[in-house]
Enzyme design. Structure first.
Site, PDB file in Angstrom:
ATOM      1  N   ALA A  18      -6.497   2.209  -1.079  1.00  0.00           N
ATOM      2  CA  ALA A  18      -5.621   3.364  -0.892  1.00  0.00           C
ATOM      3  C   ALA A  18      -6.340   4.454  -0.108  1.00  0.00           C
ATOM      4  O   ALA A  18      -7.568   4.501  -0.063  1.00  0.00           O
ATOM      5  CB  ALA A  18      -5.166   3.908  -2.250  1.00  0.00           C
ATOM      6  N   ASP A  19      -5.542   5.312   0.495  1.00  0.00           N
ATOM      7  CA  ASP A  19      -6.050   6.494   1.188  1.00  0.00           C
ATOM      8  C   ASP A  19      -5.053   7.618   0.947  1.00  0.00           C
ATOM      9  O   ASP A  19      -3.863   7.457   1.227  1.00  0.00           O
ATOM     10  CB  ASP A  19      -6.192   6.227   2.685  1.00  0.00           C
ATOM     11  CG  ASP A  19      -6.777   7.409   3.433  1.00  0.00           C
ATOM     12  OD1 ASP A  19      -7.744   8.014   2.920  1.00  0.00           O
ATOM     13  OD2 ASP A  19      -6.274   7.743   4.518  1.00  0.00           O
ATOM     14  N   THR A  20      -5.511   8.728   0.387  1.00  0.00           N
ATOM     15  CA  THR A  20      -4.629   9.848   0.046  1.00  0.00           C
ATOM     16  C   THR A  20      -5.026  11.090   0.829  1.00  0.00           C
ATOM     17  O   THR A  20      -6.210  11.421   0.925  1.00  0.00           O
ATOM     18  CB  THR A  20      -4.696  10.156  -1.466  1.00  0.00           C
ATOM     19  OG1 THR A  20      -4.332   8.987  -2.198  1.00  0.00           O
ATOM     20  CG2 THR A  20      -3.754  11.297  -1.839  1.00  0.00           C
TER      21      THR A  20
END
EC number: 3.6.1.9
Length: 195
Positions: A69-71
């Site tokens: 994931a990348d937020t």
């Protein structure tokens, strides 16, 4: 249970994934270096970064499911990642004070056994309170904002800076559990087996 690998160094993502599947996974940190790509919009960028992280970690395994994931936080056309300094955190908080921002997580779930790959993003609207200079200074000095996208931790002291949200709370923390749980179920990982 099939092997599940979390491609993230984030203690928050590790904690969130354990809420879904217990501690039945391993952590393998990606060596992929995130870089801003001008030709992509923010949604495309976070999905791209999550996919590259998953592909990097997949090189180290023969089977299993890789989750990455990348937020980021998006405000006034600007992408706000993690602040690198206290001053950077202060500037971010001044920028988002009193505004509605988007927490956007790109997420990739790669099933190495079937070859199925789901890469998508989840957005959550976050309405920030109007913060005083003293509130911002105190919060920054707590150290909490330093490793959080947008310089606030909704699951920590930063909760008092958030008036409301519309969407997945856990997405703001870094891993959209509703969507992740749905995808894992579709890939044969039962969330409720041990209940």
């Amino acid at each position: 249970m099939r092997k599940v690998v979390l491609a993230s160094a984030s203690p928050r993502r590790k904690e969130l994934l354990s809420k879904l599947i217990g501690n039945n996974f391993e952590v393998c940190v990606s060596s992929y270096e995130e870089t801003p790509l001008q030709e992509m919009n923010v949604e495309e960028l976070v999905v791209f970064h999550s996919l590259e992280k998953a592909k990097d970690v997949a090189l180290r395994f023969d089977s299993g499911i890789i989750i990455s994931a990348d937020t980021v936080v998006f405000c006034d056309g600007a992408i706000l990642g993690k602040p690198h300094t206290l001053n950077n955190a202060k500037e971010m908080l001044e920028n988002i004070s009193g505004k509605s921002v988007l927490a956007i997580t790109g997420m990739t779930i790669l099933d190495m056994d079937s070859g199925k790959c789901v890469s998508e993003y989840v957005s959550t609207d976050v309405n920030m309170k109007q913060m005083s200079s003293d509130e911002i200074a105190s919060y920054v000095n707590s150290g909490e904002p330093l490793d959080k996208a947008g310089a606030f931790a909704i699951q920590g002291k930063g909760a008092v800076l958030v008036e409301s949200i519309n969407g997945d709370f856990f997405n703001v923390v870094g891993l959209p559990l509703f969507r992740l749980g749905t995808i894992l179920e579709e890939m044969g990982i039962s969330i409720f087996d041990d209940c």
